[in-house]
Design an enzyme around this catalytic site. Structure first.
Site, PDB file in Angstrom:
ATOM      1  N   SER A 172       0.854  -1.196   0.000  1.00  0.00           N
ATOM      2  CA  SER A 172       0.000   0.000   0.000  1.00  0.00           C
ATOM      3  C   SER A 172       0.885   1.241   0.000  1.00  0.00           C
ATOM      4  O   SER A 172       2.080   1.151  -0.311  1.00  0.00           O
ATOM      5  CB  SER A 172      -0.933  -0.042   1.213  1.00  0.00           C
ATOM      6  OG  SER A 172      -1.941   0.919   1.081  1.00  0.00           O
ATOM      7  N   ASN A 173       0.330   2.384   0.321  1.00  0.00           N
ATOM      8  CA  ASN A 173       1.129   3.613   0.376  1.00  0.00           C
ATOM      9  C   ASN A 173       0.608   4.500   1.499  1.00  0.00           C
ATOM     10  O   ASN A 173      -0.348   4.145   2.187  1.00  0.00           O
ATOM     11  CB  ASN A 173       1.093   4.328  -0.978  1.00  0.00           C
ATOM     12  CG  ASN A 173      -0.324   4.680  -1.381  1.00  0.00           C
ATOM     13  OD1 ASN A 173      -1.004   5.466  -0.728  1.00  0.00           O
ATOM     14  ND2 ASN A 173      -0.804   4.053  -2.459  1.00  0.00           N
TER      15      ASN A 173
END
Ligand code: CTP
Length: 217
Positions: free
Chosen positions: A21-22
């Site tokens: 993810s980020n």
């Protein structure tokens, strides 16, 4: 005006307990949704996993992966006047999702990643009924990269921000953005809380949408 907004990150599963993810918090997208509602617009918010309460009055669609977000955007696009792609959609996903938890071994683990579909470039290029707004979070060459995205992603506006400093942009409550328009114009919105930036953005989007409608009449 009907506004479709995407916000937050996507999660690309590796196995049943892990994902890629980020750091997107979703704050900018949610602030735009709130500002659009306050201005009397109809809002659909497609959101990745974030720790925020969905704005009251918005149609809320919760998604996890980039594929789910892609489907949701295509599903809700009909009849929309402005599309605001604020989400930080993953560019890559694991080529295979392991059905069982990957066990630790004492050697290098190679993870094969495959590109996700780019939602903006997947949209119909001709006869678009809606204004298309993309975002560009950059750490270098903000102007050059934003202008490239404006053309390559067929956007009417790119809202660019420099995320190289820790107190602006991602996860922060403040932002400073530069807007790059199709006609070559640029506009800077100086450092302010994301809520204020969102209010200015909504005004700009609705003015431009109205202008393009008047031109078509
Ligand atoms: N975007 C999209 N679909 C993707 C990836 C990004 O629609 N699979 C959209 C984002 O929502 C944003 C714009 O494209 O509005 C730019 O996203 P950004 O991450 O800045 O650019 P990338 O195309 O991913 O390029 P790079 O990561 O190399 O900067």
């Amino acid at each position: 005006m009907r506004v479709l907004i995407t916000a937050g990150p996507t999660r690309e599963p590796i196995d049943p307990v892990r994902y890629i993810s980020n750091r997107s918090s979703g704050k900018m997208g949610y602030a735009i949704a709130e500002a659009a509602l306050a201005a009397g617009h109809e809002v659909t918010l497609i959101s990745g996993p974030v720790n925020l309460v969905p704005p009251r009055g918005a149609q809320f669609v919760s998604t996890l992966t980039s594929d789910e977000m892609d489907d949701a955007v295509h599903q809700h696009l009909r009849g929309c006047d402005v599309l605001v792609m604020c989400a930080a959609v993953a560019d890559y996903k694991p080529a295979k999702v392991a059905a069982q938890k990957i066990k630790k071994r004492n050697k290098t683990l190679w993870l094969e990643l495959t590109p996700t579909r780019d939602i903006l470039t997947s949209l119909p290029k001709q006869d678009r009924e809606f204004l298309t707004v993309g975002f560009a979070a950059e750490t270098t060459n903000v102007e050059r990269n934003a202008k490239k995205k404006l053309l390559e992603k067929n956007c009417d506006i790119i809202v660019a921000n420099d995320v190289s400093s820790a107190d602006l942009g991602m996860e922060s409550d403040a932002n400073e953005v530069t807007l790059f328009f199709r006609n070559g114009k640029t506009e800077n919105i100086s450092r302010a809380p994301k809520k204020n930036i969102a209010r200015s953005l909504v005004k700009i989007f609705s003015n431009l949408r109205e202008k393009s409608l008047t031109k078509k009449m």
